[in-house]
Design a protein around this motif. Structure first.
Motif, short mmCIF file in Angstrom:
data_model
loop_
_atom_site.label_atom_id
_atom_site.label_comp_id
_atom_site.label_asym_id
_atom_site.label_seq_id
_atom_site.Cartn_x
_atom_site.Cartn_y
_atom_site.Cartn_z
N GLN A 1 -18.08 31.81 -12.38
CA GLN A 1 -17.00 31.55 -11.43
C GLN A 1 -16.98 32.63 -10.36
O GLN A 1 -17.54 33.71 -10.53
CB GLN A 1 -15.65 31.47 -12.14
N SER B 1 -25.24 22.63 -18.72
CA SER B 1 -25.73 22.64 -20.10
C SER B 1 -27.09 21.99 -20.18
O SER B 1 -27.45 21.14 -19.34
CB SER B 1 -24.74 21.92 -21.02
N SER C 1 -15.68 27.28 -10.00
CA SER C 1 -16.46 27.47 -11.23
C SER C 1 -17.48 26.36 -11.39
O SER C 1 -17.34 25.27 -10.84
CB SER C 1 -15.54 27.51 -12.46
N MET D 1 -21.41 18.11 -22.13
CA MET D 1 -20.21 18.03 -21.32
C MET D 1 -19.83 16.56 -21.21
O MET D 1 -19.15 16.10 -22.06
CB MET D 1 -20.43 18.72 -19.99
N MET E 1 -20.28 24.75 -14.55
CA MET E 1 -20.84 24.76 -15.90
C MET E 1 -22.10 23.92 -15.90
O MET E 1 -22.14 22.86 -15.26
CB MET E 1 -19.85 24.19 -16.92
N GLY F 1 -22.13 35.61 -15.62
CA GLY F 1 -21.83 34.31 -16.18
C GLY F 1 -21.76 34.43 -17.69
O GLY F 1 -22.02 35.50 -18.25
N CYS G 1 -24.80 26.22 -22.95
CA CYS G 1 -23.94 25.89 -21.84
C CYS G 1 -23.66 27.19 -21.10
O CYS G 1 -23.31 28.20 -21.72
CB CYS G 1 -22.64 25.26 -22.34
N GLN H 1 -21.63 29.11 -17.85
CA GLN H 1 -20.47 29.01 -16.96
C GLN H 1 -20.39 30.26 -16.11
O GLN H 1 -20.63 31.38 -16.58
CB GLN H 1 -19.20 28.87 -17.81
N ARG I 1 -24.18 19.06 -15.35
CA ARG I 1 -23.50 20.12 -14.62
C ARG I 1 -22.18 19.58 -14.09
O ARG I 1 -22.04 18.38 -13.82
CB ARG I 1 -24.36 20.66 -13.49
#
Length: 160
Positions: free
Chosen positions: A77, A102, A98, A1, A100, A28, A73, A75, A152
């Motif tokens: 929400q 990784s 949300s 990211m 994320m 997710g 990764c 994700q 993150r």
């Protein structure tokens, strides 16, 4: 990211809020990369000691990809809702929160960690009062994956 959030007014920086989103999210998406091709799969998950855990079959595409490239990764929400803020649909938007994360995704081999991760996943969906001691046979029947977040980020559009 590692890319800065464009809308700083929507950025979530507090780890506690990110983990609250994970607690509240129903499913997710785990993104993996195989030979330059993306692969994203929706999953049930649980969180334990800052890591995100998933369970899956003992064989399949996810495991084949992870054997070649163990980075992923994730994700998730929650709190999604449509905002009709204009007469034209181009002015509409979404409310959301949300997160994320990784990092490396590893297969959990330790039976105690595997059983604890399965319990964490079950408690997420069945409720905190869920209790079950997973047997060695039950643990052996599934694969448990752990994503250890190295990066993150979070973002939210909240009601005005």
């Amino acid at each position: 990211m590692g890319h800065p959030v464009r809308r700083k007014d929507r950025e979530i920086t507090e780890g506690a809020e990110m983990y609250e989103i994970l607690d509240r999210a129903f499913t997710g998406h785990l993104a993996l990369c195989s030979g330059g091709e993306p692969y994203v799969v929706p999953l049930c998950f649980g969180v334990m000691n800052g890591a995100v855990y998933f369970h899956c079959a003992r064989e399949g595409r996810k495991l084949d990809i992870l054997a070649r490239n163990p980075r992923g990764c994730f994700q998730a929400q929650c709190d999604e809702d449509l905002v009709r803020s204009a007469e034209r649909p181009c002015g509409w938007g979404m409310l959301y929160k949300s997160v994320m994360m990784s990092g490396p995704v590893t297969v959990v081999e330790d039976e105690q960690e595997k059983a604890a991760a399965l319990l964490a996943i079950m408690k997420k969906y069945a409720g905190e009062d869920f209790s079950h001691e997973f047997s060695p046979a039950e643990c052996a029947s599934v694969t448990v994956l752990r994503l250890d977040p190295e990066e993150r980020s979070g973002k939210a559009r909240r009601p005005a």
